[in-house]
Design a protein around this motif. Structure first.
Motif, PDB file in Angstrom:
ATOM      1  N   ASN A 241      -1.471  14.451  16.139  1.00  0.00           N
ATOM      2  CA  ASN A 241      -1.030  15.160  14.895  1.00  0.00           C
ATOM      3  C   ASN A 241       0.442  15.460  15.162  1.00  0.00           C
ATOM      4  OD1 ASN A 241      -3.378  14.782  13.458  1.00  0.00           O
ATOM      5  ND2 ASN A 241      -3.993  16.635  14.187  1.00  0.00           N
ATOM      6  N   GLY A 242       1.334  15.082  14.237  1.00  0.00           N
ATOM      7  CA  GLY A 242       2.710  15.520  14.259  1.00  0.00           C
ATOM      8  C   GLY A 242       3.628  14.383  14.112  1.00  0.00           C
ATOM      9  N   SER A 243       4.790  14.482  14.139  1.00  0.00           N
ATOM     10  CA  SER A 243       5.827  13.307  13.883  1.00  0.00           C
ATOM     11  C   SER A 243       5.322  12.027  14.716  1.00  0.00           C
ATOM     12  CB  SER A 243       7.160  13.947  14.415  1.00  0.00           C
ATOM     13  OG  SER A 243       8.114  12.677  14.139  1.00  0.00           O
ATOM     14  N   ILE A 244       5.413  10.999  13.751  1.00  0.00           N
ATOM     15  CA  ILE A 244       4.828   9.781  14.636  1.00  0.00           C
ATOM     16  C   ILE A 244       5.851   9.343  15.466  1.00  0.00           C
ATOM     17  CG2 ILE A 244       6.225   8.118  13.041  1.00  0.00           C
ATOM     18  CD1 ILE A 244       2.780   7.864  14.377  1.00  0.00           C
ATOM     19  N   ILE A 245       7.080   9.588  15.512  1.00  0.00           N
ATOM     20  CA  ILE A 245       8.099   9.216  16.582  1.00  0.00           C
ATOM     21  C   ILE A 245       7.706  10.295  17.907  1.00  0.00           C
ATOM     22  CG2 ILE A 245      10.695   9.349  17.135  1.00  0.00           C
ATOM     23  CD1 ILE A 245       9.749   7.461  14.971  1.00  0.00           C
ATOM     24  N   THR A 246       7.477  11.384  17.715  1.00  0.00           N
ATOM     25  CA  THR A 246       7.160  12.156  18.897  1.00  0.00           C
ATOM     26  C   THR A 246       5.769  11.788  19.367  1.00  0.00           C
ATOM     27  OG1 THR A 246       8.218  14.228  17.803  1.00  0.00           O
ATOM     28  CG2 THR A 246       6.737  14.782  19.788  1.00  0.00           C
ATOM     29  N   CYS A 247       5.078  11.642  18.563  1.00  0.00           N
ATOM     30  CA  CYS A 247       3.610  11.034  18.989  1.00  0.00           C
ATOM     31  C   CYS A 247       3.783   9.955  19.740  1.00  0.00           C
ATOM     32  CB  CYS A 247       2.582  10.641  17.858  1.00  0.00           C
ATOM     33  SG  CYS A 247       2.028  12.272  16.749  1.00  0.00           S
ATOM     34  N   ALA A 248       4.556   8.752  19.379  1.00  0.00           N
ATOM     35  CA  ALA A 248       4.681   7.580  20.182  1.00  0.00           C
ATOM     36  C   ALA A 248       5.415   7.850  21.446  1.00  0.00           C
ATOM     37  CB  ALA A 248       5.503   6.593  19.298  1.00  0.00           C
ATOM     38  N   GLY A 249       6.231   8.966  21.492  1.00  0.00           N
ATOM     39  CA  GLY A 249       6.871   9.122  22.943  1.00  0.00           C
ATOM     40  C   GLY A 249       6.082   9.847  23.771  1.00  0.00           C
ATOM     41  N   VAL A 250       5.142  10.661  23.207  1.00  0.00           N
ATOM     42  CA  VAL A 250       4.226  11.245  24.169  1.00  0.00           C
ATOM     43  C   VAL A 250       3.114  10.269  24.649  1.00  0.00           C
ATOM     44  CG1 VAL A 250       1.987  13.042  24.054  1.00  0.00           C
ATOM     45  CG2 VAL A 250       4.406  13.588  22.947  1.00  0.00           C
ATOM     46  N   THR A 251       2.770   9.399  23.846  1.00  0.00           N
ATOM     47  CA  THR A 251       1.909   8.382  24.227  1.00  0.00           C
ATOM     48  C   THR A 251       2.327   7.640  25.299  1.00  0.00           C
ATOM     49  OG1 THR A 251       0.831   8.229  22.193  1.00  0.00           O
ATOM     50  CG2 THR A 251       0.531   6.259  23.494  1.00  0.00           C
ATOM     51  N   LEU A 252       3.701   7.206  25.342  1.00  0.00           N
ATOM     52  CA  LEU A 252       4.637   6.321  26.206  1.00  0.00           C
ATOM     53  C   LEU A 252       4.614   7.164  27.575  1.00  0.00           C
ATOM     54  CD1 LEU A 252       6.093   4.229  27.227  1.00  0.00           C
ATOM     55  CD2 LEU A 252       7.952   5.246  26.085  1.00  0.00           C
ATOM     56  N   TRP A 253       4.736   8.541  27.590  1.00  0.00           N
ATOM     57  CA  TRP A 253       5.002   9.349  28.496  1.00  0.00           C
ATOM     58  C   TRP A 253       3.836   9.542  29.334  1.00  0.00           C
ATOM     59  CZ3 TRP A 253       2.803  13.918  30.546  1.00  0.00           C
ATOM     60  CH2 TRP A 253       3.420  14.610  31.309  1.00  0.00           C
ATOM     61  N   TYR A 254       2.924   9.592  28.697  1.00  0.00           N
ATOM     62  CA  TYR A 254       1.330   9.648  29.351  1.00  0.00           C
ATOM     63  C   TYR A 254       0.923   8.335  30.157  1.00  0.00           C
ATOM     64  CZ  TYR A 254      -3.736   9.498  30.288  1.00  0.00           C
ATOM     65  OH  TYR A 254      -4.837   9.402  30.749  1.00  0.00           O
ATOM     66  N   VAL A 255       1.509   7.161  29.288  1.00  0.00           N
ATOM     67  CA  VAL A 255       1.023   5.884  30.044  1.00  0.00           C
ATOM     68  C   VAL A 255       1.786   5.595  31.163  1.00  0.00           C
ATOM     69  CG1 VAL A 255       1.440   3.570  29.678  1.00  0.00           C
ATOM     70  CG2 VAL A 255       0.280   4.905  27.721  1.00  0.00           C
TER      71      VAL A 255
END
Length: 293
Positions: free
Chosen positions: A178-192
């Motif tokens: 939940n949150g800005s889709i741009i930040t969500c994509a960034g968090v996903t990439l960081w975890y990956v």
């Protein structure tokens, strides 16, 4: 917006793949695969921090599929990168990159039941023409009867499938937050990237019995691969979160222009008329997909 983001990602990946091919030759497949995650993680960390401060942080809802989808994304991308580098060894730089482009149609097929994404007839036509163009560029027609025995084809198609799984699972993970889709994509990439770094560094350290092994081989070239990879991945993951991953990957076929350039200039490989015809088909597919969207 997604068009410009995808073009940026494709440009970065085109140069990164060339550097990664050189790194694989000099330092081995494991280090070349590891470098894109470990050396790219610092830049992505800064990017996520900026996104969080500017656009707001994300939250993880109860029962979220984030961990499963993001973990699958990380593992699939490791396999995809490894298989593509194996193609470089058994075939050529152009062949490896182009065979992996089957990911566009595979992402479309996987995305239908999982993401409930649908494509218009025009978009489907663009995706199919793009994949056919990639195959025209890579298959040696005189050996068509034996093509199923070609290890380059097997590794390339396997890489395409894994890249397709990567793009679909990245979209799933981003939308699970939940949150800005741009930040969500960034968090996903960081975890990956974090998970990939832990896995690949662990393997490299264990094999060499040296805790500093990931930093001892071709540091400057590894840094270039990591920086370009992180910039490209930011673009890809953001694109996956904004629109159907199949559309992003089809537009990303424009990377073939960079592939042909580096194949001819950097690695002194000859580009045939057949490959130029396939490249023209890919350009047509891109026009169709952008028009359909």
């Amino acid at each position: 917006m997604w068009v410009f983001i995808t073009l940026f990602a494709a440009a970065c990946q085109s140069v990164r793949t060339a550097y990664q091919n050189t790194l694989a030759r000099e330092s081995g497949f494991l280090h070349a695969t590891m470098s894109r995650s470990l050396y790219g993680l610092p830049l992505v960390s800064v990017y996520v921090l900026v996104c969080g401060l500017w656009l707001g942080w994300v939250t993880l809802p109860a029962g979220s599929m984030f961990w499963a989808a993001a973990t699958l994304c990380a593992l699939a991308q490791i396999m995809a990168t490894y298989l593509m580098l194996r193609v470089f060894q058994s075939g050529s730089f152009a062949l490896g990159t182009l065979l992996a482009k089957t990911e566009a149609v595979l992402a479309a097929l996987i995305g239908i039941p999982i993401l409930h994404n649908s494509l218009s007839v025009l978009a489907w036509l663009g995706v199919v023409i793009g994949v056919l163009g990639a195959l025209v560029m890579s298959v040696k027609w005189k050996n068509i009867k034996l093509v199923h025995k070609d290890t380059s084809l097997v590794f390339g198609l396997g890489s395409g499938l894994c890249f397709a799984i990567t793009s679909v699972s990245a979209s799933m993970a981003s939308h699970a937050l939940n949150g800005s889709i741009i930040t969500c994509a960034g968090v996903t990439l960081w975890y990956v990237l974090l998970l990939q770094s832990i896995i690949l560094c662990g393997i490299q350290i264990t094999k060499r019995r040296d805790i500093f092994a990931p930093f001892r081989s071709n540091f400057s070239l590894s840094l270039k691969v990591g920086a370009l990879s992180s910039l490209g991945s930011i673009g890809w993951f953001t694109g996956f979160a904004l629109v159907n991953p199949a559309l992003v990957k089809t537009l990303g076929q424009l990377e073939v222009i960079g592939t042909l350039y580096y194949s001819k200039r950097r690695f002194e490989e000859q580009i045939s008329k057949q490959q130029w015809v396939g490249g023209a088909m890919i350009m047509i597919s891109v026009i169709l997909v952008v028009t359909a969207k």
